[in-house]
Design a protein around this motif. Structure first.
Motif, short mmCIF file in Angstrom:
data_model
loop_
_atom_site.label_atom_id
_atom_site.label_comp_id
_atom_site.label_asym_id
_atom_site.label_seq_id
_atom_site.Cartn_x
_atom_site.Cartn_y
_atom_site.Cartn_z
N LEU A 217 52.93 36.27 47.45
CA LEU A 217 52.80 34.95 46.83
C LEU A 217 54.02 34.61 45.98
O LEU A 217 54.47 33.45 45.96
CB LEU A 217 51.52 34.90 46.00
N ASN A 218 54.54 35.60 45.29
CA ASN A 218 55.77 35.37 44.51
C ASN A 218 56.93 34.98 45.41
O ASN A 218 57.71 34.07 45.10
CB ASN A 218 56.14 36.63 43.72
N GLY A 221 56.39 31.43 46.79
CA GLY A 221 56.49 30.38 45.79
C GLY A 221 57.86 30.21 45.18
O GLY A 221 58.13 29.19 44.54
N ARG A 222 58.75 31.18 45.40
CA ARG A 222 60.05 31.12 44.73
C ARG A 222 61.24 31.09 45.69
O ARG A 222 62.38 31.24 45.26
CB ARG A 222 60.18 32.31 43.76
N GLU A 225 64.25 25.87 47.93
CA GLU A 225 63.78 24.74 48.72
C GLU A 225 64.91 24.22 49.59
O GLU A 225 65.93 23.74 49.08
CB GLU A 225 63.27 23.63 47.78
N ALA A 240 52.53 33.58 54.94
CA ALA A 240 51.46 32.83 54.30
C ALA A 240 50.11 33.13 54.95
O ALA A 240 49.08 33.24 54.28
CB ALA A 240 51.75 31.33 54.36
#
Length: 524
Positions: A217-218, A221-222, A225, A240
């Motif tokens: 998840l880290n 999420g990081r 982009e 995911a």
């Protein structure tokens, strides 16, 4: 596409050793009719450049793929046969001293096939031969069946999948390595092995799973982009998926403090391996469980020919036998008698096939009583026109509104309280709720039809041969697919079916007259 103008390396095997090649075999047939069966023009679109020519003529590669599919060999073993076996040399048009080619050329040829407009053209060509012979003329029966094929990869547990998916993101996604170095601490992802913990310690395993999910998840999420290419997007999507499919919030967690554990139960449509994300866990029946894909086939039982095949993922409504049946019969131009087991007995498929003019000899699903030895659905009188259901005790209730699937329910409820037949009807404390399927009338008519001795004789005579066809498909080690993913294995399945059909046609007396294909029956 240029033409091959090379000379044979050594004597022509077919001309010099013809008596050593088994007469009536696929080898002898390809040696004599290879160019007519697979003319170079049918592969022209795969080699659009006019500069040069393929390193090996596609006709030879096509004949090689047919033999490879028939015998279930790897690329390496196939090339060894071409180098050492006179039968293979004769069938593919190689000279006696020809050392064939590198095995990678077969992979190159398959890749061109898969990327072309007709990846199943070898099967299509054999279908054209079948049509030219007229062997299916007047043969109006098609038996449908499916079988489970094992995948080509090892099934992975949750820990292995999480680590493999994180490694893939680190490798394929821009910025993944830098992000993982800062935020992923549960494991050294450069280490090819599993984490070093006491695997017999339940608490240690739980702590590891929690840490790995947190890392995943880290990482997700990081990541920076940015627009991702297909390879990177697939890696992110797979991570995911595996980070969520096998875990749930741990006891005492509110879902926001990052505590996770292995879920109790198995999620639907679970990915079983990050190496082949399209393989699925399949329950063919209550006792037989496999990981892999599902092969579907339509079979003409009198001639023993597969008229269509399809390989799909192992789960999902679109991959159910009844859904794929429409694909198997889509190219049929005549009204048929369609035979199938209960997997094909859905109301939707019956409605579609009847609308197309087909006669159905499809076994209806059996009715199961709510109470062992008690009443079944056929013991209730259902009037779908009036929207009423009358139970065995004579009570009548109206049907409710249709649900999302078109089914309606009659709620007997309080009428069951003092009913003398309750013990034979329901175990529910609140009374019987009787659900009426959207295709209730059609399914009931099918059950009544299946009780007819003539229907049963037709089913028992012509349905079982398709089981033999499925056995042919998986013989010689072909229960396990050779590749990863649906697309590659679907092409392989069509090539396998083409080889089996060609062998069957040869046994029936297939020959080429110079203008067309005919079946010449053997005389005694």
């Amino acid at each position: 596409m240029g033409e091959w103008a090379g000379e044979l390396v050594g004597p022509d095997v077919w001309e010099t050793c013809r008596e050593l090649i088994p007469a009536g075999s696929v080898f002898a047939f390809l040696a004599e009719h290879r160019e007519a069966l697979f003319p170079g023009s049918m592969f022209a679109d795969m080699y659009p450049s006019k500069n040069g020519r393929p390193s090996m003529p596609p006709q030879i590669l096509a004949a090689t793929v047919v033999l490879q599919s028939l015998h279930g060999l790897s690329d390496f073993d196939t090339v060894q046969e071409l180098r050492c076996d006179l039968r293979w040399k004769a069938a593919c048009g190689l000279g006696l001293n020809d050392t064939a080619f590198d095995p990678s050329l077969l992979a190159y040829f398959r890749r061109r096939l898969q990327r072309s407009g007709d990846p199943n053209r070898l099967f299509t060509k054999v279908k054209e031969v079948v049509a030219a012979t007229g062997v299916l003329k007047g043969k109006h029966r098609r038996a449908l069946d499916s079988t489970v094929l094992d995948d080509a990869v090892a099934t992975q547990d949750t820990v292995t999948q999480l680590i493999a998916a994180i490694r893939r993101v680190i490798r394929d996604v821009p910025g993944g390595e830098r992000t993982a170095a800062r935020w992923c601490t549960a494991h050294d992802y450069t280490d090819p092995g599993k984490p070093r913990i006491a695997w017999n310690d339940e608490q240690a395993r739980a702590t590891l799973v929690d840490a790995l999910v947190t890392d995943a998840l880290n990482l997700l999420g990081r990541l920076p982009e940015r627009q991702l290419d297909e390879k990177a997007a697939d890696a992110v999507g797979l991570l995911a998926l595996v980070a969520g499919q096998d875990v749930e919030v741990a006891d005492g967690s509110d879902g926001r403090n990052g505590r996770w554990r292995i879920a109790r139960g198995t999620v639907y449509d679970r990915v079983v391996s990050t190496v082949d994300a399209e393989a699925r866990h399949i329950h063919k029946n209550r006792t037989r469980h496999q990981d892999g894909f599902r092969a579907h086939g339509a079979f003409e039982p009198e001639t023993g020919l597969l008229t269509e095949v399809e390989l799909t993922a192992g789960s999902g409504a679109d991959n159910h036998e009844a859904a794929v049946a429409e694909v198997l019969l889509a190219d049929e131009s005549e009204d048929l008698t369609v035979l199938g087991d209960t997997a094909y007995g859905t109301g939707d498929l019956r409605e579609t096939l009847e609308a197309d003019g087909h006669t159905l000899v499809i076994k209806p699903p059996p009715l199961k009583p709510a109470v062992p030895g008690g009443f079944t659905g056929d013991d209730f009188h259902v009037d779908t026109a009036k929207g009423e259901v009358t139970c065995p005790a004579g009570h009548t209730k109206a049907l409710g509104r249709p649900d999302a699937n078109g089914a309606r329910t009659a709620q007997f409820k309080k009428l069951c309280t003092h009913c003398p037949l309750r013990e034979q009807c329901t175990r529910s404390k609140t009374g019987r709720a009787f659900q009426v399927h959207a295709h209730y009338d059609r399914l009931k008519a099918a059950r009544q039809q299946a009780a007819d001795p003539n229907w049963q004789a037709e089913y028992r005579r012509w349905r079982p041969p398709v089981e033999r066809a499925m056995a042919w498909l998986v013989a010689r080690g072909n229960r396990r697919v050779p590749y990863r993913g649906v697309l590659k294995n679907n092409t392989w399945l069509h090539n396998r079916a083409a080889a089996l059909n060609l062998r069957r046609l040869i046994n029936l007396g297939l020959t080429h007259t110079g203008h067309t294909w005919t079946i010449t029956l053997a005389t005694t």
